[in-house]
Design a protein around this motif. Sequence first.
Motif, PDB file in Angstrom:
ATOM      1  N   LYS A  29       0.930  -1.254  -0.124  1.00 32.32           N
ATOM      2  CA  LYS A  29      -0.035   0.174   0.035  1.00 32.32           C
ATOM      3  C   LYS A  29       0.746   1.269  -0.072  1.00 32.32           C
ATOM      4  O   LYS A  29       1.739   1.536   0.848  1.00 32.32           O
ATOM      5  CB  LYS A  29      -1.010   0.028   1.209  1.00 32.32           C
ATOM      6  CG  LYS A  29      -2.244  -1.019   1.262  1.00 32.32           C
ATOM      7  CD  LYS A  29      -3.012  -0.672   2.260  1.00 32.32           C
ATOM      8  CE  LYS A  29      -4.058  -1.838   2.446  1.00 32.32           C
ATOM      9  NZ  LYS A  29      -4.542  -1.838   3.691  1.00 32.32           N
ATOM     10  N   GLU A  30       0.540   2.024  -0.832  1.00 27.52           N
ATOM     11  CA  GLU A  30       1.458   3.523  -0.976  1.00 27.52           C
ATOM     12  C   GLU A  30       0.237   4.660  -0.778  1.00 27.52           C
ATOM     13  O   GLU A  30      -0.565   4.440  -1.833  1.00 27.52           O
ATOM     14  CB  GLU A  30       2.262   3.376  -2.213  1.00 27.52           C
ATOM     15  CG  GLU A  30       3.572   2.812  -2.235  1.00 27.52           C
ATOM     16  CD  GLU A  30       4.274   2.993  -3.611  1.00 27.52           C
ATOM     17  OE1 GLU A  30       5.348   2.423  -3.619  1.00 27.52           O
ATOM     18  OE2 GLU A  30       3.774   3.468  -4.771  1.00 27.52           O
ATOM     19  N   GLU A  31       0.319   5.059   0.209  1.00 23.56           N
ATOM     20  CA  GLU A  31      -0.662   6.239   0.439  1.00 23.56           C
ATOM     21  C   GLU A  31      -2.025   5.525   0.494  1.00 23.56           C
ATOM     22  O   GLU A  31      -3.018   6.123  -0.324  1.00 23.56           O
ATOM     23  CB  GLU A  31      -0.737   7.473  -0.542  1.00 23.56           C
ATOM     24  CG  GLU A  31       0.581   8.134  -0.355  1.00 23.56           C
ATOM     25  CD  GLU A  31       0.680   9.158  -1.406  1.00 23.56           C
ATOM     26  OE1 GLU A  31      -0.128   9.459  -2.491  1.00 23.56           O
ATOM     27  OE2 GLU A  31       1.609   9.858  -1.362  1.00 23.56           O
ATOM     28  N   ASN A  32      -2.055   4.130   0.899  1.00 29.50           N
ATOM     29  CA  ASN A  32      -3.398   3.399   0.969  1.00 29.50           C
ATOM     30  C   ASN A  32      -3.749   3.031  -0.194  1.00 29.50           C
ATOM     31  O   ASN A  32      -4.982   2.691  -0.297  1.00 29.50           O
ATOM     32  CB  ASN A  32      -4.319   3.979   1.773  1.00 29.50           C
ATOM     33  CG  ASN A  32      -5.191   3.282   2.872  1.00 29.50           C
ATOM     34  OD1 ASN A  32      -4.610   2.442   3.289  1.00 29.50           O
ATOM     35  ND2 ASN A  32      -6.443   3.649   3.020  1.00 29.50           N
ATOM     36  N   ILE A  33      -3.032   3.057  -1.336  1.00 33.34           N
ATOM     37  CA  ILE A  33      -3.602   2.575  -2.651  1.00 33.34           C
ATOM     38  C   ILE A  33      -2.676   1.378  -2.908  1.00 33.34           C
ATOM     39  O   ILE A  33      -1.456   1.449  -2.941  1.00 33.34           O
ATOM     40  CB  ILE A  33      -3.563   3.548  -3.712  1.00 33.34           C
ATOM     41  CG1 ILE A  33      -4.492   4.720  -3.287  1.00 33.34           C
ATOM     42  CG2 ILE A  33      -3.628   2.903  -5.068  1.00 33.34           C
ATOM     43  CD1 ILE A  33      -4.095   5.726  -4.465  1.00 33.34           C
ATOM     44  N   ALA A  34      -3.451   0.099  -2.879  1.00 35.14           N
ATOM     45  CA  ALA A  34      -2.798  -1.193  -3.209  1.00 35.14           C
ATOM     46  C   ALA A  34      -2.479  -1.430  -4.433  1.00 35.14           C
ATOM     47  O   ALA A  34      -3.120  -1.068  -5.288  1.00 35.14           O
ATOM     48  CB  ALA A  34      -3.524  -2.306  -2.602  1.00 35.14           C
ATOM     49  N   LYS A  35      -1.108  -1.684  -4.654  1.00 33.21           N
ATOM     50  CA  LYS A  35      -0.489  -1.853  -6.044  1.00 33.21           C
ATOM     51  C   LYS A  35       0.592  -3.037  -5.824  1.00 33.21           C
ATOM     52  O   LYS A  35       1.295  -3.274  -4.903  1.00 33.21           O
ATOM     53  CB  LYS A  35      -0.282  -0.729  -6.895  1.00 33.21           C
ATOM     54  CG  LYS A  35       0.814   0.142  -5.890  1.00 33.21           C
ATOM     55  CD  LYS A  35       1.088   1.248  -7.037  1.00 33.21           C
ATOM     56  CE  LYS A  35       1.036   2.461  -6.112  1.00 33.21           C
ATOM     57  NZ  LYS A  35       1.592   3.757  -6.709  1.00 33.21           N
ATOM     58  N   PHE A  46       1.351  -8.384   3.715  1.00 29.79           N
ATOM     59  CA  PHE A  46       0.301  -8.185   2.816  1.00 29.79           C
ATOM     60  C   PHE A  46      -0.570  -9.371   2.938  1.00 29.79           C
ATOM     61  O   PHE A  46      -1.853  -9.758   2.580  1.00 29.79           O
ATOM     62  CB  PHE A  46       0.835  -7.973   1.490  1.00 29.79           C
ATOM     63  CG  PHE A  46       1.730  -9.177   0.967  1.00 29.79           C
ATOM     64  CD1 PHE A  46       0.982 -10.377   0.355  1.00 29.79           C
ATOM     65  CD2 PHE A  46       3.066  -9.099   0.807  1.00 29.79           C
ATOM     66  CE1 PHE A  46       2.060 -11.321  -0.076  1.00 29.79           C
ATOM     67  CE2 PHE A  46       3.607 -10.231   0.359  1.00 29.79           C
ATOM     68  CZ  PHE A  46       3.386 -11.211  -0.155  1.00 29.79           C
ATOM     69  N   TRP A  49      -3.320  -8.671   5.234  1.00 29.29           N
ATOM     70  CA  TRP A  49      -4.555  -7.384   4.913  1.00 29.29           C
ATOM     71  C   TRP A  49      -4.993  -7.746   3.346  1.00 29.29           C
ATOM     72  O   TRP A  49      -6.082  -7.183   2.929  1.00 29.29           O
ATOM     73  CB  TRP A  49      -3.940  -6.059   4.940  1.00 29.29           C
ATOM     74  CG  TRP A  49      -2.802  -5.633   4.196  1.00 29.29           C
ATOM     75  CD1 TRP A  49      -1.619  -5.744   4.717  1.00 29.29           C
ATOM     76  CD2 TRP A  49      -2.520  -5.372   2.791  1.00 29.29           C
ATOM     77  NE1 TRP A  49      -0.600  -5.209   3.787  1.00 29.29           N
ATOM     78  CE2 TRP A  49      -1.180  -5.016   2.504  1.00 29.29           C
ATOM     79  CE3 TRP A  49      -3.491  -5.317   1.898  1.00 29.29           C
ATOM     80  CZ2 TRP A  49      -0.685  -4.844   1.363  1.00 29.29           C
ATOM     81  CZ3 TRP A  49      -3.037  -4.891   0.475  1.00 29.29           C
ATOM     82  CH2 TRP A  49      -1.679  -4.509   0.377  1.00 29.29           C
ATOM     83  N   TYR A  50      -4.388  -8.471   2.605  1.00 32.60           N
ATOM     84  CA  TYR A  50      -4.476  -8.331   1.245  1.00 32.60           C
ATOM     85  C   TYR A  50      -5.898  -8.878   0.760  1.00 32.60           C
ATOM     86  O   TYR A  50      -5.921 -10.000   0.875  1.00 32.60           O
ATOM     87  CB  TYR A  50      -3.481  -9.199   0.367  1.00 32.60           C
ATOM     88  CG  TYR A  50      -3.287  -9.175  -1.097  1.00 32.60           C
ATOM     89  CD1 TYR A  50      -3.777  -8.064  -1.935  1.00 32.60           C
ATOM     90  CD2 TYR A  50      -3.024 -10.440  -1.760  1.00 32.60           C
ATOM     91  CE1 TYR A  50      -3.520  -8.364  -3.168  1.00 32.60           C
ATOM     92  CE2 TYR A  50      -2.939 -10.177  -3.126  1.00 32.60           C
ATOM     93  CZ  TYR A  50      -3.345  -9.227  -4.037  1.00 32.60           C
ATOM     94  OH  TYR A  50      -3.544  -9.366  -5.152  1.00 32.60           O
ATOM     95  N   THR A  53      -5.656  -5.786  -5.199  1.00 33.17           N
ATOM     96  CA  THR A  53      -4.917  -4.412  -5.245  1.00 33.17           C
ATOM     97  C   THR A  53      -5.841  -3.494  -5.928  1.00 33.17           C
ATOM     98  O   THR A  53      -6.786  -3.733  -6.888  1.00 33.17           O
ATOM     99  CB  THR A  53      -3.600  -4.462  -6.538  1.00 33.17           C
ATOM    100  OG1 THR A  53      -4.142  -5.051  -7.678  1.00 33.17           O
ATOM    101  CG2 THR A  53      -2.448  -5.048  -5.531  1.00 33.17           C
TER     102      THR A  53
END
Length: 346
Positions: A29-35, A46, A49-50, A53
Motif C-alpha cells: 500500500k502506497e498512500e493507502n492505494i494497493a498495487k 500483505f 491484509w491483502y 490491489t
Amino acid sequence: MATKKIGKKEIAKLLGMWNQRLNVFVPFKEENIAKMVRWDGIDVSFLDWYRNTVIPCKANFLPSMERMFSFKKNEDGYHIEIPQDEQKQLIFGIRPCDARGIAMVDKVFTETCEDPYYVSKRKNTVLIGLSCTNPYDSCFCTSLGLKPTESADVDLMFTDIGDEFLIEEITDKGEELLAATSLVKQATKADGAKAKSEKAALSDMVIKKVDTKEIAKKLQACFSDKDYWEKVAAKCISCGVCTFLCPTCFCFDICDELIKKQGARYRGWDSCSFRLYTKMPMENPREEKWRRVRQRVCHKYEFYPMNFDITACTGCGRCIRLCPVNWDISQVLSSLPASATSRSEK
Ligand code: SF4
Ligand code: SF4
C-alpha cells in the motif's frame, strides 16, 4: 500437475531467495492505494491484509505513462535512444481475476500486432497466483466462469490451507522456480483434500451473481435504444476511473515532448469515457456521453468476444467499487431491455 506446500512463515525466505536473481513484486500500500510494487526484502504483511490491489497488475506491463524513446537532433540529423527493458521480474500474489485480465490484454498486444514494450515485459515475467480468500461484495468473477482459485493464467498457484500454502506447479517456468529450494515440501493427500474443500468454500464466498447468459445477443438487440442508454449513462461523469483501473482495458494515447532539439515520445493510459477520446480532424465519433458508455459496455461483452472469443471482463468489481458516483456495470448487465431493436444506428 505436481503439488507442493510451504509454511507461511517461510514465505519471506522464499521471496528473498527469488529476489537474488529476479525483481520481486508484491502487493503493497502506497498512500493507502494497493498495487504491485518492488519488494523491500522484508515486509510480507500483505499476507494479512491483502484483498485485491486497487491498481491492477496490468500496470506492470502497460504502465500508466511509459517513455517509448528519446530523441536528439544534431548536425547529423535525429538520434533515437530506445530504453532497454530486459529485467526479469516475479510478481507474487496476483489474484486469478487479474491474471485472467493479463491473459486478455496479451491477445491485443501479441495477436493484433506485436508490441515490443509489452511483449518484452511479459516474456521476462513469472506470475505467481494467490487464491482469493476475501472477495469484495462487488466481485462477480464466478458469473464469468472464473473461480477465486483459478490457476490457468499463472505459473505457480498458491492456496491458503491454514498454516501452509498448497502450491500447484502450472508451467515449466513455475516448476523450475521451486526446483532449487528446500523450503517447499511435497504435498500429501491430506493437504490436497484440505485444498479441495478450501477451494469450494472460496467459490461460495463470491456472493454477487450476474446473469451473463447471451449477453452479447442482448447487447446487439438494444444497441440502437438511445433512451435506454441515455438512462444508463445519466449519472456517469466521464472521469475514466473505471477504465484506468480495469484489468482488461488497454487504450493508450501517444504524445511527444519536445524542448529545443531534444525530447521523448511517451504513451499513457487513455479512456473511451473521455469526450476527447479518438478525436479526429472532423469530429468526435462519440461526442455524447451515452454513446461512450455504450461503447464501454459493448466492447467488453460484445465486440471483444467477437474478435478474441473471450469476454473482456473478469468480474473483479473494481469499476463498481471505485466509481465516484456508484455507477454499476453489473446493474446494466441485469437491466438490458428484452425487446430487440434495429442495429442500423451507429
Ligand atoms: S468511474 Fe464511474 S463516473 Fe467515472 S467514467 Fe466510469 S462509470 Fe463514469
Ligand atoms: S469491467 Fe469492471 S468488473 Fe469487469 S474486469 Fe473491468 S473493472 Fe473488473
